[in-house]
Design a protein around this motif. Structure first.
Motif, PDB file in Angstrom:
ATOM      1  N   GLU A  96      -1.045   6.166   3.663  1.00  0.00           N
ATOM      2  CA  GLU A  96      -2.208   5.281   3.716  1.00  0.00           C
ATOM      3  C   GLU A  96      -2.465   4.611   2.370  1.00  0.00           C
ATOM      4  O   GLU A  96      -3.042   3.520   2.320  1.00  0.00           O
ATOM      5  CB  GLU A  96      -3.463   6.056   4.144  1.00  0.00           C
ATOM      6  N   HIS A  98      -0.202   3.437   0.543  1.00  0.00           N
ATOM      7  CA  HIS A  98       0.870   2.482   0.296  1.00  0.00           C
ATOM      8  C   HIS A  98       0.978   1.453   1.424  1.00  0.00           C
ATOM      9  O   HIS A  98       2.051   0.905   1.688  1.00  0.00           O
ATOM     10  CB  HIS A  98       2.206   3.219   0.137  1.00  0.00           C
ATOM     11  N   CYS A  99      -0.146   1.199   2.057  1.00  0.00           N
ATOM     12  CA  CYS A  99      -0.147   0.211   3.150  1.00  0.00           C
ATOM     13  C   CYS A  99       0.303  -1.158   2.679  1.00  0.00           C
ATOM     14  O   CYS A  99       0.860  -1.938   3.450  1.00  0.00           O
ATOM     15  CB  CYS A  99      -1.545   0.112   3.771  1.00  0.00           C
ATOM     16  N   ASN A 100       0.066  -1.443   1.399  1.00  0.00           N
ATOM     17  CA  ASN A 100       0.413  -2.772   0.882  1.00  0.00           C
ATOM     18  C   ASN A 100       1.906  -3.032   0.909  1.00  0.00           C
ATOM     19  O   ASN A 100       2.338  -4.192   1.002  1.00  0.00           O
ATOM     20  CB  ASN A 100      -0.110  -2.933  -0.542  1.00  0.00           C
ATOM     21  N   LEU A 102       3.966  -1.147   3.105  1.00  0.00           N
ATOM     22  CA  LEU A 102       4.436  -0.772   4.435  1.00  0.00           C
ATOM     23  C   LEU A 102       3.957  -1.730   5.522  1.00  0.00           C
ATOM     24  O   LEU A 102       4.394  -1.635   6.671  1.00  0.00           O
ATOM     25  CB  LEU A 102       3.946   0.643   4.784  1.00  0.00           C
ATOM     26  N   TRP A 103       3.064  -2.669   5.200  1.00  0.00           N
ATOM     27  CA  TRP A 103       2.343  -3.430   6.219  1.00  0.00           C
ATOM     28  C   TRP A 103       3.220  -4.165   7.232  1.00  0.00           C
ATOM     29  O   TRP A 103       2.834  -4.267   8.400  1.00  0.00           O
ATOM     30  CB  TRP A 103       1.360  -4.403   5.559  1.00  0.00           C
ATOM     31  N   TRP A 106       3.817  -1.406   9.618  1.00  0.00           N
ATOM     32  CA  TRP A 106       2.745  -0.437   9.857  1.00  0.00           C
ATOM     33  C   TRP A 106       2.322  -0.521  11.323  1.00  0.00           C
ATOM     34  O   TRP A 106       1.761  -1.503  11.774  1.00  0.00           O
ATOM     35  CB  TRP A 106       1.564  -0.721   8.933  1.00  0.00           C
ATOM     36  N   ASP A 107       2.603   0.542  12.077  1.00  0.00           N
ATOM     37  CA  ASP A 107       2.311   0.589  13.510  1.00  0.00           C
ATOM     38  C   ASP A 107       3.066  -0.493  14.287  1.00  0.00           C
ATOM     39  O   ASP A 107       2.612  -0.931  15.350  1.00  0.00           O
ATOM     40  CB  ASP A 107       0.808   0.456  13.784  1.00  0.00           C
ATOM     41  N   SER A 115       4.061   5.894  10.739  1.00  0.00           N
ATOM     42  CA  SER A 115       4.031   4.574  10.117  1.00  0.00           C
ATOM     43  C   SER A 115       4.916   4.445   8.889  1.00  0.00           C
ATOM     44  O   SER A 115       5.340   3.356   8.538  1.00  0.00           O
ATOM     45  CB  SER A 115       2.590   4.202   9.759  1.00  0.00           C
ATOM     46  N   TRP A 116       5.198   5.537   8.196  1.00  0.00           N
ATOM     47  CA  TRP A 116       5.963   5.397   6.955  1.00  0.00           C
ATOM     48  C   TRP A 116       7.461   5.432   7.196  1.00  0.00           C
ATOM     49  O   TRP A 116       8.264   5.225   6.267  1.00  0.00           O
ATOM     50  CB  TRP A 116       5.561   6.461   5.944  1.00  0.00           C
TER      51      TRP A 116
END
Length: 398
Positions: A96, A98-100, A102-103, A106-107, A115-116
């Motif tokens: 969470e 590192h969403c920037n 993974l976006w 992501w999902d 997600s990762w």
């Protein structure tokens, strides 16, 4: 409870809906490869390969190993990972944060549960693109056939010899034949469905790529090579951008095709005046809506059962009981009539709720493909944007 299960199951295409052809194709192609939605612990326990306990840390290490392998495969084939491998420990333990980075995945795709695990998803997409390059040029697969497939599986099983599969494979590779044939069938399906339409020559394909990219606002000059192995990294990435735009366009086309039917069915539901103010087209697809409708139906069913018991009690009291004559006949008739009226009202309410729930379920099931296409288009737009943003970076590196 049955209604709630139907409502929840209706949110999944495998249960109640015929998915879009392209989604079905993509799903089938995923099934013949290692899915990132399979939890290693559950997978291995079901196959009897390990003895519990299988700790969370061990499961995490297995996933990291799989991600590392996918990263290396992606890089060796010319792909571009989302982030450096050196960050994998930090990313997997606190995704969470590192969403920037993974976006884009992501999902997405929507059937992904962890997600990762992005490198495995990236590798699948890159491999699909490599097939796209071959198919649109009319070239033959150079995958080495069944012997190469066996060697690939040997390397995979060598990571955990305790399963016994490596020894089994070395003793008799033929047991892998059915899985390989399934992959070949999926590959033939891919060859027919995932390509630019109306292209008979490589020149046709090159023109189609430029047209598609131009429609999306990408006008940088480039020159595809008939042999994809002779292309530079930047040109290959631009062709990959077209591939992802192709998928985005297909999802967008599906939305346009399915929206009129979706809107028509929703308006029919509105016109029946069975919806409550908070029941929007989004809300009726939620678990909260399923629970609400199930609760109302269960309450109505219990009220009907109670009314039946009361009506039976009144009937026995006023028609069968030896002391019934102690009650004046007009009063007996009134009691019986009141009990029957209450029973009929409870039956009518239950049927009304069941009919209402059924109409909502029908709408959810019948419009699943439209909602799915919207989710896919949204997710794929983010992915295509990331691919586009890499172009100047690759150009600078080159």
């Amino acid at each position: 409870m049955r209604r709630a299960q139907e409502r929840i199951l209706s949110q999944y295409p495998a249960a109640h809906s015929s998915p879009l052809d392209l989604d079905q194709l993509d799903s089938r192609l995923r099934q013949v490869s290692d899915g990132d939605d399979i939890v290693p612990q559950a997978q291995r326990l079901l196959q009897g390969r390990i003895t519990p306990p299988y700790t969370e840390e061990e499961e995490l290490r297995d996933r990291i190993d799989a991600e590392t392998e996918a990263y290396n495969d992606l890089v060796s084939d010319g792909g571009r990972p989302l982030y450096p491998l050196g960050l994998i420990e930090q990313v997997c333990r606190k995704p969470e944060e590192h969403c920037n980075i993974l976006w884009p995945f992501w999902d997405y795709p929507r059937d992904s549960q962890v997600s990762w695990l992005v490198f495995r998803r990236q590798l699948k997409r890159w491999q699909a693109f490599r097939n796209w390059q071959i198919d649109n040029r009319g070239l033959e697969d150079d995958d080495g056939g069944f012997p190469a497939y066996v060697e690939t599986m040997k390397r995979r099983y060598a990571n955990d010899e305790s399963t016994g599969e490596l020894a089994q494979l070395e003793a008799d590779p033929s047991w892998l034949k059915s899985a390989w044939l399934e992959e070949q069938r999926a590959r033939r399906w891919q060859q027919r469905g995932q390509r630019e339409r109306g292209c008979n020559t490589f020149s046709d394909y090159a023109d189609a790529v430029k047209r598609r990219l131009t429609r999306h606002g990408f006008t940088r000059p480039f020159l595809l090579r008939e042999d994809p192995k002779l292309q530079d990294k930047l040109t290959t990435w631009i062709e990959y951008l077209c591939f992802e735009y192709w998928w985005l366009d297909r999802y967008t086309d599906s939305i346009k095709r399915l929206q009129p039917d979706h809107d028509k069915r929703w308006q029919e539901l509105v016109d029946r005046k069975i919806l409550r103010p908070h029941e929007t087209r989004e809300f009726v697809r939620t678990t909260a809506s399923s629970i609400q409708e199930s609760r109302e139906e269960n309450e109505a069913r219990h009220a009907k059962l109670a009314a039946e018991a009361e009506a039976n009690k009144i009937y026995l009291l006023t028609q069968k009981d030896s002391r019934r004559h102690n009650i004046p006949q007009p009063e007996r008739l009134r009691m019986l009539h009141a009990a029957m009226t209450k029973l009929e009202e409870s039956k009518a309410r239950l049927e009304s709720i069941k009919r209402r729930n059924g109409l909502i379920i029908d709408f959810v099931q019948a419009t699943f493909d439209y909602v799915t296409a919207k989710k896919d288009a949204t997710g794929h737009a983010a992915l295509a944007q990331w691919v586009l943003e890499q172009v100047p970076l690759i150009e600078a590196e080159s």
